[in-house]
Design an enzyme around this catalytic site. Structure first.
Site, PDB file in Angstrom:
ATOM      1  N   HIS A 261      29.411  28.181  44.965  1.00  0.00           N
ATOM      2  CA  HIS A 261      30.505  27.833  44.055  1.00  0.00           C
ATOM      3  C   HIS A 261      31.176  26.545  44.538  1.00  0.00           C
ATOM      4  O   HIS A 261      31.354  26.358  45.752  1.00  0.00           O
ATOM      5  CB  HIS A 261      31.561  28.949  44.021  1.00  0.00           C
ATOM      6  CG  HIS A 261      31.358  29.927  42.911  1.00  0.00           C
ATOM      7  ND1 HIS A 261      31.110  31.269  43.150  1.00  0.00           N
ATOM      8  CD2 HIS A 261      31.380  29.784  41.552  1.00  0.00           C
ATOM      9  CE1 HIS A 261      30.989  31.899  41.980  1.00  0.00           C
ATOM     10  NE2 HIS A 261      31.144  31.027  40.994  1.00  0.00           N
TER      11      HIS A 261
ATOM     12  N   CYS B 286      28.506  34.202  37.002  1.00  0.00           N
ATOM     13  CA  CYS B 286      27.879  33.677  38.226  1.00  0.00           C
ATOM     14  C   CYS B 286      27.316  34.797  39.088  1.00  0.00           C
ATOM     15  O   CYS B 286      26.181  34.711  39.570  1.00  0.00           O
ATOM     16  CB  CYS B 286      28.883  32.843  39.025  1.00  0.00           C
ATOM     17  SG  CYS B 286      29.231  31.257  38.235  1.00  0.00           S
TER      18      CYS B 286
ATOM     19  N   ARG C  64      36.270  39.370  33.110  1.00  0.00           N
ATOM     20  CA  ARG C  64      37.705  39.242  32.849  1.00  0.00           C
ATOM     21  C   ARG C  64      37.967  38.493  31.558  1.00  0.00           C
ATOM     22  O   ARG C  64      39.075  38.493  31.037  1.00  0.00           O
ATOM     23  CB  ARG C  64      38.408  38.551  34.025  1.00  0.00           C
ATOM     24  CG  ARG C  64      38.008  37.113  34.230  1.00  0.00           C
ATOM     25  CD  ARG C  64      38.596  36.511  35.497  1.00  0.00           C
ATOM     26  NE  ARG C  64      38.325  35.094  35.599  1.00  0.00           N
ATOM     27  CZ  ARG C  64      37.152  34.555  35.914  1.00  0.00           C
ATOM     28  NH1 ARG C  64      36.108  35.334  36.140  1.00  0.00           N
ATOM     29  NH2 ARG C  64      37.006  33.241  35.995  1.00  0.00           N
TER      30      ARG C  64
ATOM     31  N   GLU D 107      27.863  31.676  48.595  1.00  0.00           N
ATOM     32  CA  GLU D 107      28.191  33.095  48.415  1.00  0.00           C
ATOM     33  C   GLU D 107      27.363  33.954  49.364  1.00  0.00           C
ATOM     34  O   GLU D 107      26.163  33.748  49.522  1.00  0.00           O
ATOM     35  CB  GLU D 107      27.914  33.529  46.966  1.00  0.00           C
ATOM     36  CG  GLU D 107      28.788  32.825  45.940  1.00  0.00           C
ATOM     37  CD  GLU D 107      30.262  33.202  46.049  1.00  0.00           C
ATOM     38  OE1 GLU D 107      30.569  34.216  46.704  1.00  0.00           O
ATOM     39  OE2 GLU D 107      31.100  32.470  45.498  1.00  0.00           O
TER      40      GLU D 107
END
Ligand code: PCA
Length: 210
Positions: free
Chosen positions: A165, A141, A88, A78
């Site tokens: 990830h 995360c 979400r 990332e």
């Protein structure tokens, strides 16, 4: 030399989380580094608490957080963590923060200070798919990555840290990309070695981003 590595428990009805399986597959010593392994629950508050207390306890030179991202077709360091929780779905204990700033006195975003381009190149050299991700999302995360970066900037300016990830190891349909756990373990080991030995991340890489 110490590297703190973390992986998350399964979430969202998954039976496993590859990041936790990778964590358990890593050796205790890699080259010159002691690997300190810290499993994290997929929970906003406790996930961040456990990683920050492990940093305070072990004072590692490097921190690598690993998480699962369904739909990713490669191993993806990332680029950045953002100062936003916007879940979400609920985490593993039902917390679902929406539009929440993580730290009012924190930066809008923090960039990873790992050599992410060199990590991508070295993982590709193993024959595995890898590219830099420009968003860690706004779920657990990103939250954990942001908290580690915040702590680093406030308290441990010499530390190097970032997040990778990985794809799921299996899929119920043909359209979701997967990667074998053994390949992911090899990719993460190369990432750790790259962290230990990189001197300069100023390299040219074809198609670095997703
Ligand atoms: N992936 C989730 C949380 C835990 C994990 O492995 C995420 O990308 O936020």
């Amino acid at each position: 030399m110490k590297i703190l590595v973390t992986g998350f428990t399964p979430f969202d009805n998954h039976e496993r989380n590859p990041s936790l399986d990778i964590l358990h597959s890593l050796p205790d010593v890699l080259d010159v580094a002691e690997i300190i392994k810290q499993p994290l629950p997929t929970e906003f508050e406790r996930g961040a608490q456990l990683v920050t207390s492990a940093i305070d306890k072990h004072q590692p030179e490097f921190v690598l957080n690993i998480g699962q991202s369904d739909g990713r077709s490669g191993i993806t360091p990332e680029l950045v963590a953002v100062n936003l929780d916007d879940a979400r779905m609920p985490d593993n204990i039902g917390a679902q923060p929406k539009n929440q700033v993580i730290h009012a006195d924190g930066e809008t975003e923090y960039f990873s200070n790992l050599p992410i381009k060199t990590i991508v190149r070295n993982i590709r050299d193993l024959g595995l798919a890898s590219f830099i991700s420009t968003s860690a999302g706004s779920y657990v995360c990103n939250h954990v990555m942001y908290e580690v970066q915040y702590l680093m900037h406030k308290k441990y300016p010499n530390m190097k840290s970032g997040f990778i990830h990985v794809p799921s190891n299996y899929s119920d349909n043909d359209s979701t990309p997967t990667m074998a756990l053994d390949d992911e373990v090899d990719g993460i080991k190369i990432a750790l070695l790259t962290m230990l030995y990189h001197l300069d991340d100023n390299i040219t890489l074809d198609h670095p981003y997703d």
